[in-house]
Scaffold this motif. Sequence first.
Motif, PDB file in Angstrom:
ATOM      1  N   LYS A  52       0.844  -1.189   0.000  1.00 36.18           N
ATOM      2  CA  LYS A  52       0.000   0.000   0.000  1.00 36.18           C
ATOM      3  C   LYS A  52       0.881   1.241   0.000  1.00 36.18           C
ATOM      4  CE  LYS A  52      -2.459   0.879   3.712  1.00 36.18           C
ATOM      5  NZ  LYS A  52      -3.547   0.903   4.714  1.00 36.18           N
ATOM      6  N   PHE A  53       0.531   2.209  -0.844  1.00 33.17           N
ATOM      7  CA  PHE A  53       1.342   3.416  -1.010  1.00 33.17           C
ATOM      8  C   PHE A  53       0.465   4.661  -0.883  1.00 33.17           C
ATOM      9  CE2 PHE A  53       3.141  -0.015  -3.519  1.00 33.17           C
ATOM     10  CZ  PHE A  53       4.483   0.008  -3.183  1.00 33.17           C
ATOM     11  N   GLY A  54       1.117   5.784  -0.519  1.00 32.99           N
ATOM     12  CA  GLY A  54       0.405   7.049  -0.550  1.00 32.99           C
ATOM     13  C   GLY A  54       0.450   7.838   0.730  1.00 32.99           C
ATOM     14  N   ALA A  55      -0.659   8.522   1.026  1.00 32.57           N
ATOM     15  CA  ALA A  55      -0.706   9.515   2.098  1.00 32.57           C
ATOM     16  C   ALA A  55      -0.529   8.894   3.480  1.00 32.57           C
ATOM     17  CB  ALA A  55      -2.035  10.263   2.037  1.00 32.57           C
ATOM     18  N   HIS A  56       0.033   9.690   4.388  1.00 29.22           N
ATOM     19  CA  HIS A  56       0.230   9.307   5.789  1.00 29.22           C
ATOM     20  C   HIS A  56       0.947   7.966   5.918  1.00 29.22           C
ATOM     21  CE1 HIS A  56      -2.359  12.659   6.603  1.00 29.22           C
ATOM     22  NE2 HIS A  56      -3.408  12.093   6.053  1.00 29.22           N
ATOM     23  N   PRO A  57       2.186   7.869   5.404  1.00 25.38           N
ATOM     24  CA  PRO A  57       2.918   6.607   5.492  1.00 25.38           C
ATOM     25  C   PRO A  57       3.165   6.206   6.941  1.00 25.38           C
ATOM     26  CG  PRO A  57       4.375   8.395   4.810  1.00 25.38           C
ATOM     27  CD  PRO A  57       2.986   8.935   4.773  1.00 25.38           C
ATOM     28  N   GLY A  58       3.189   4.901   7.168  1.00 23.62           N
ATOM     29  CA  GLY A  58       3.409   4.374   8.511  1.00 23.62           C
ATOM     30  C   GLY A  58       2.472   3.216   8.774  1.00 23.62           C
ATOM     31  N   MET A  59       2.477   2.719  10.006  1.00 28.40           N
ATOM     32  CA  MET A  59       1.660   1.573  10.369  1.00 28.40           C
ATOM     33  C   MET A  59       0.278   2.016  10.836  1.00 28.40           C
ATOM     34  SD  MET A  59       3.272  -1.210   9.779  1.00 28.40           S
ATOM     35  CE  MET A  59       2.199  -2.330  10.677  1.00 28.40           C
ATOM     36  N   SER A  60      -0.709   1.170  10.585  1.00 26.25           N
ATOM     37  CA  SER A  60      -2.067   1.386  11.088  1.00 26.25           C
ATOM     38  C   SER A  60      -2.662   0.029  11.427  1.00 26.25           C
ATOM     39  CB  SER A  60      -2.922   2.093  10.036  1.00 26.25           C
ATOM     40  OG  SER A  60      -3.207   1.218   8.962  1.00 26.25           O
TER      41      SER A  60
END
Length: 255
Positions: free
Chosen positions: A130-138
């Motif tokens: 998954k790529f794009g806005a707000h990179p990081g873990m969720s």
Amino acid sequence: RRPKIVVQLMNSLLNLPFPVEFIINDDSRSEMDAFAKYAGMKNDLYDWHLALLNDVHEIRGYNRLSLFASSEVVYMIQDDDSAPRKPTWVSHAVQLLNKYPLLGVLGGYRGRIDNGRKQIRVLNQNDGDKFGAHPGMSKVGETRRIPLIDKEIGVPFMWCYKVNLAPYVVRRSLFAEVGGFNTNFSCAGNPGIGLDYELSIRMWKLGWKVGLFDPGFTHAIGNSKSSGTHAGPQKKIRDANEGRNNMMMYAMYPG
């Protein structure tokens, strides 16, 4: 139904130095006074249209109002997004569409590539990159930055299997030609989840391409994550729709 967001959203759109047509879907008729304030502004650059579509929600709203637009480039924005101050969020999209004539859908939020066999069980969805806005873990995995840059235009850009609303940029004539968003992904008045992914995959099947770029938007502004389809009874309807629609998508596009 997000009055705290209207002013921030609308003010962020007023920095564009070229002619723009704004078509607003207030389908719940809950922020009419706030939107009417902007629609009544005297500005030679902007045309304002306020639509009251009787709670048909986003799939049918996007379909109807995109066809109502007079421009060939339709830039779809949701009510929990805020545009950046620089107008490149529009100009970069137009440049990418001009540079790549087969670019059928241009996403400005996030995109996925269905690689591997791992699944997000609660969503019935492939857990690919998954790529794009707000990179990081969720809670549903990691989002990575767009790894490529279109050097000629100067914006992060990559080809992507499927992209999310919003922003979501389409060519009006092509959007009409392929039938718009699939209305089977939501009953009127209910959340429409997966409409963006399904159109992305359909574009690839029809010989077009789908891209993801970074327009610099701020997402999930105000109380968006505690209102609308993210809270209360609507959240349960949204989650049920998402699981069902993901399974329907894999049935429509096997392999």
